[in-house]
Design an enzyme around this catalytic site. Structure first.
Site, PDB file in Angstrom:
ATOM      1  N   ARG A 201       0.732  -1.123   0.006  1.00 17.16           N
ATOM      2  CA  ARG A 201       0.047  -0.144  -0.011  1.00 17.16           C
ATOM      3  C   ARG A 201       0.948   1.428   0.040  1.00 17.16           C
ATOM      4  NH1 ARG A 201      -3.718   2.516   4.343  1.00 17.16           N
ATOM      5  NH2 ARG A 201      -5.438   3.606   3.130  1.00 17.16           N
TER       6      ARG A 201
ATOM      7  N   HIS B 230       0.345   4.325  -2.536  1.00 16.21           N
ATOM      8  CA  HIS B 230       0.025   5.753  -1.899  1.00 16.21           C
ATOM      9  C   HIS B 230       1.448   6.688  -2.254  1.00 16.21           C
ATOM     10  CE1 HIS B 230      -3.410   5.411   0.867  1.00 16.21           C
ATOM     11  NE2 HIS B 230      -3.403   4.619   0.008  1.00 16.21           N
TER      12      HIS B 230
ATOM     13  N   ASN C   6      -3.732   8.909   4.446  1.00 12.16           N
ATOM     14  CA  ASN C   6      -2.564   8.392   5.116  1.00 12.16           C
ATOM     15  C   ASN C   6      -2.587   8.239   6.584  1.00 12.16           C
ATOM     16  OD1 ASN C   6      -1.833   7.868   2.365  1.00 12.16           O
ATOM     17  ND2 ASN C   6      -0.580   9.674   2.448  1.00 12.16           N
TER      18      ASN C   6
ATOM     19  N   HIS D  12      -6.650  -6.089  -2.164  1.00 10.40           N
ATOM     20  CA  HIS D  12      -7.062  -6.032  -0.950  1.00 10.40           C
ATOM     21  C   HIS D  12      -7.429  -7.717  -0.886  1.00 10.40           C
ATOM     22  CE1 HIS D  12      -8.718  -1.681  -1.222  1.00 10.40           C
ATOM     23  NE2 HIS D  12      -7.462  -1.790  -1.101  1.00 10.40           N
TER      24      HIS D  12
HETATM   25  C1  HEM Z   1      -9.322   1.366  -5.946  1.00  7.32           C
HETATM   26  C2  HEM Z   1      -9.283   2.328  -5.006  1.00  7.32           C
HETATM   27  C3  HEM Z   1      -8.567   2.156  -3.559  1.00  7.32           C
HETATM   28  C4  HEM Z   1      -9.278   2.522  -2.214  1.00  7.32           C
HETATM   29  C5  HEM Z   1     -10.534   3.392  -2.310  1.00  7.32           C
HETATM   30  C6  HEM Z   1      -8.550   1.704  -1.407  1.00  7.32           C
HETATM   31  C7  HEM Z   1      -8.998   2.139   0.118  1.00  7.32           C
HETATM   32  C8  HEM Z   1      -8.104   1.285   1.196  1.00  7.32           C
HETATM   33  C9  HEM Z   1      -8.662   1.356   2.530  1.00  7.32           C
HETATM   34  C10 HEM Z   1      -9.582   2.347   2.881  1.00  7.32           C
HETATM   35  C11 HEM Z   1      -7.850   0.638   2.959  1.00  7.32           C
HETATM   36  C12 HEM Z   1      -7.859   0.525   4.595  1.00  7.32           C
HETATM   37  C13 HEM Z   1      -7.123   1.453   5.380  1.00  7.32           C
HETATM   38  C14 HEM Z   1      -7.167   1.513   6.862  1.00  7.32           C
HETATM   39  O1  HEM Z   1      -7.942   0.681   7.243  1.00  7.32           O
HETATM   40  O2  HEM Z   1      -6.413   2.283   7.665  1.00  7.32           O
HETATM   41  C15 HEM Z   1      -6.924  -0.018   2.184  1.00  7.32           C
HETATM   42  C16 HEM Z   1      -6.159  -0.979   2.780  1.00  7.32           C
HETATM   43  C17 HEM Z   1      -5.245  -1.471   1.634  1.00  7.32           C
HETATM   44  N1  HEM Z   1      -4.948  -1.254   0.414  1.00  7.32           N
HETATM   45 FE1  HEM Z   1      -6.362   0.044  -0.757  1.00  7.32          FE
HETATM   46  N2  HEM Z   1      -7.616   1.190  -1.736  1.00  7.32           N
HETATM   47  C18 HEM Z   1      -7.620   1.232  -3.086  1.00  7.32           C
HETATM   48  C19 HEM Z   1      -6.629   0.886  -4.104  1.00  7.32           C
HETATM   49  C20 HEM Z   1      -5.524  -0.149  -3.713  1.00  7.32           C
HETATM   50  C21 HEM Z   1      -4.380  -0.420  -4.530  1.00  7.32           C
HETATM   51  C22 HEM Z   1      -4.313   0.006  -5.924  1.00  7.32           C
HETATM   52  C23 HEM Z   1      -3.569  -1.007  -3.934  1.00  7.32           C
HETATM   53  C24 HEM Z   1      -2.076  -1.644  -4.080  1.00  7.32           C
HETATM   54  C25 HEM Z   1      -1.945  -1.997  -5.384  1.00  7.32           C
HETATM   55  C26 HEM Z   1      -4.060  -1.218  -2.547  1.00  7.32           C
HETATM   56  C27 HEM Z   1      -3.587  -1.893  -1.397  1.00  7.32           C
HETATM   57  C28 HEM Z   1      -4.109  -2.044  -0.230  1.00  7.32           C
HETATM   58  C29 HEM Z   1      -3.438  -2.861   0.877  1.00  7.32           C
HETATM   59  C30 HEM Z   1      -2.497  -4.007   0.553  1.00  7.32           C
HETATM   60  C31 HEM Z   1      -4.307  -2.533   1.989  1.00  7.32           C
HETATM   61  C32 HEM Z   1      -4.273  -3.247   3.238  1.00  7.32           C
HETATM   62  C33 HEM Z   1      -2.899  -2.389   4.175  1.00  7.32           C
HETATM   63  C34 HEM Z   1      -2.768  -2.923   5.392  1.00  7.32           C
HETATM   64  O3  HEM Z   1      -3.193  -4.005   5.982  1.00  7.32           O
HETATM   65  O4  HEM Z   1      -1.755  -2.218   6.176  1.00  7.32           O
HETATM   66  N3  HEM Z   1      -5.347  -0.549  -2.412  1.00  7.32           N
HETATM   67  N4  HEM Z   1      -6.998   0.362   1.077  1.00  7.32           N
END
Ligand code: HEM
Ligand SMILES: *[C@@H]1O[C@H](CO)[C@@H](O)[C@H](O)[C@H]1NC(C)=O
Ligand SMILES: *[C@@H]1O[C@H](CO)[C@@H](O)[C@H](O)[C@H]1NC(C)=O
Ligand SMILES: *[C@@H]1O[C@H](CO)[C@@H](O)[C@H](O)[C@H]1NC(C)=O
Ligand SMILES: *[C@@H]1O[C@H](CO)[C@@H](O)[C@H](O)[C@H]1NC(C)=O
Ligand SMILES: *[C@@H]1O[C@H](CO)[C@@H](O)[C@H](O)[C@H]1NC(C)=O
Ligand SMILES: *[C@@H]1O[C@H](CO)[C@@H](O)[C@H](O)[C@H]1NC(C)=O
Length: 331
Positions: free
Chosen positions: A65, A69, A99, A198
């Site tokens: 992630r 970002h 973030n 995800h």
């Molecule tokens: C399509 C639009 C996207 C939205 C709206 C989105 C939103 C989010 C949100 C809200 C979270 C949880 C954050 C939290 O609870 O603090 C998350 C986690 C995550 N996102 Fe996304 N995301 C998107 C796309 C992506 C992309 C493109 C990637 C990587 C290629 C990605 C990788 C991840 C990962 C791996 C997590 C888990 C992180 C952790 O456990 O620390 N996301 N995302």
């Protein structure tokens, strides 16, 4: 030497220098970038992540992630890693809305930077560390491997405002999310493939609670949430409970990089609104979701293509930027 041949030599040298200068500043990223200056860099990073995973099963997801970002704000230039600093005018992206209290893994990146600097001082950028760490994290979790393109350099600035506006939110419209991907050269196939990230990691209750109790102000749950999953989520995330309680983004295989994310979407078990909207409702991409669900290899192939595309967003190359010696501050 005749004056003719010395003139010729001088002109030849100038042309050569001009050529080298331009070919360097126009150079593309390439997977052999550190083959002579830091040949072992991907092993060093991989071993550091293996160690970090032993005490934190989530860290691979967090590192992936971070790269996302980073790339969506001013390109993949490690701008996301800079701390607030009045002297160098840094208003940190770490405090931006998407973030703050959410992005993690900064300490692991700092540890990686230290071991990389010990082997190859002043050579490997923080931006490339993020790209390599993302790849290792995916493959260590059972996902695909690929040759990471390298040669990015690090920014001397951050863009907190850009982080506020360019990174998609889980509750905005699918059209807005498409537009934010499009703004960095990623299309809807990339959107669906990259959302497959995800398949691992966690999300905080506060970021999807509306779906459980008051979807779009209706006082009812999101109708695209299955009843069993809704009941489960209501238990973990009570209406007035903590914002920060964590839920697995993938209901079935929480720490594994596989295509179960797409099965979840088919079964209305997507955790974030932005996840489920890829399959349910107007403007959904159910055909792509179905394809990735049917054949994990097809998902993996598309994911790799899209990760490389994302990693190519506006890198600093040649003599632009710098190689930071500490990822948290400019040199
Ligand atoms: C399509 C639009 C996207 C939205 C709206 C989105 C939103 C989010 C949100 C809200 C979270 C949880 C954050 C939290 O609870 O603090 C998350 C986690 C995550 N996102 Fe996304 N995301 C998107 C796309 C992506 C992309 C493109 C990637 C990587 C290629 C990605 C990788 C991840 C990962 C791996 C997590 C888990 C992180 C952790 O456990 O620390 N996301 N995302
Ligand atoms: C490469 O790095 C790994 C992990 O740090 C180490 O085990 C290995 O000995 C290194 N190889 C070389 C050639 O330096
Ligand atoms: C970004 O968003 C945060 C949180 O909403 C806000 O405090 C900050 O002032 C914003 N930064 C800029 C530069 O707009
Ligand atoms: C998205 O871009 C890729 C090339 O990177 C292309 O193969 C694919 O067809 C495009 N998808 C759409 C929906 O335009
Ligand atoms: C649901 O949301 C609407 C609009 O945001 C708000 O007016 C209403 O008070 C909320 N209802 C509950 C039960 O929280
Ligand atoms: C949550 O808090 C609101 C007021 O803030 C209250 O009206 C409601 O009954 C509470 N819900 C639960 C389940 O405790
Ligand atoms: C701010 O950045 C400068 C230059 O990198 C550094 O020397 C200084 O320690 C930083 N200040 C803080 C408070 O981190």
């Amino acid at each position: 030497m005749t004056s003719f041949s010395s003139n010729f030599l001088a002109i030849f040298c100038i042309v050569l220098l001009v050529f080298i200068f331009f070919s360097k500043s126009n150079a593309q990223l390439n997977s052999n970038f550190y083959s002579t200056t830091c040949p072992n860099v991907s092993n060093i990073i991989q071993n550091a992540i293996i160690k970090a995973l032993q005490s934190d099963a989530r860290i691979g997801a967090s590192l992936l992630r971070l790269h996302f970002h980073d790339c969506f704000v001013n390109g993949c230039d490690a701008s996301v890693l800079l701390d607030n600093n009045a002297t160098t005018n840094i208003i940190s992206e770490k405090d931006a809305r998407p973030n703050a209290n959410s992005l993690r893994g900064f300490n692991v990146v700092d540890n990686i930077k230290v071991v990389v600097e010990n082997s190859c001082p002043g050579v490997v950028s923080c931006a490339d560390i993020l790209a390599l760490a993302a790849q290792s994290s995916v493959s260590l979790a059972g996902g695909p491997s690929w040759n990471v393109l390298l040669g990015r350099r690090d920014s001397k600035t951050a863009n907190q405002k850009g982080a506020n506006t360019s990174i998609p939110s889980p509750i905005e419209s699918i059209n807005n999310i498409i537009a934010k991907f499009s703004a960095v050269g990623l299309n809807t196939t990339d959107l669906v493939a990259l959302s497959g990230a995800h398949t691992f990691g966690r999300a905080q209750c506060g970021l999807f609670r509306e779906r459980l109790y008051n979807f779009s102000g209706t006082g009812k749950p999101d109708p695209t949430l299955s009843t069993t999953y809704l009941a489960k989520l209501m238990q973990i995330c009570p209406q007035n409970g903590s914002f920060t309680t964590l839920v697995n983004l993938d209901l079935t295989t929480q720490d594994k990089f596989d295509n179960n994310y797409f099965t979840n979407l088919q079964n209305q078990n997507g955790l974030l609104q932005s996840d489920q909207k890829l399959f349910s409702g107007i403007g959904a991409f159910s055909n792509i979701v179905n394809t990735f669900r049917r054949d994990q290899n097809v998902f993996f192939q598309n994911f790799v293509v899209s990760m490389i595309k994302m990693g190519n967003i506006r890198p600093l190359i040649g003599t632009n930027g710098e190689i930071r010696s500490d990822c948290k501050r400019v040199n």
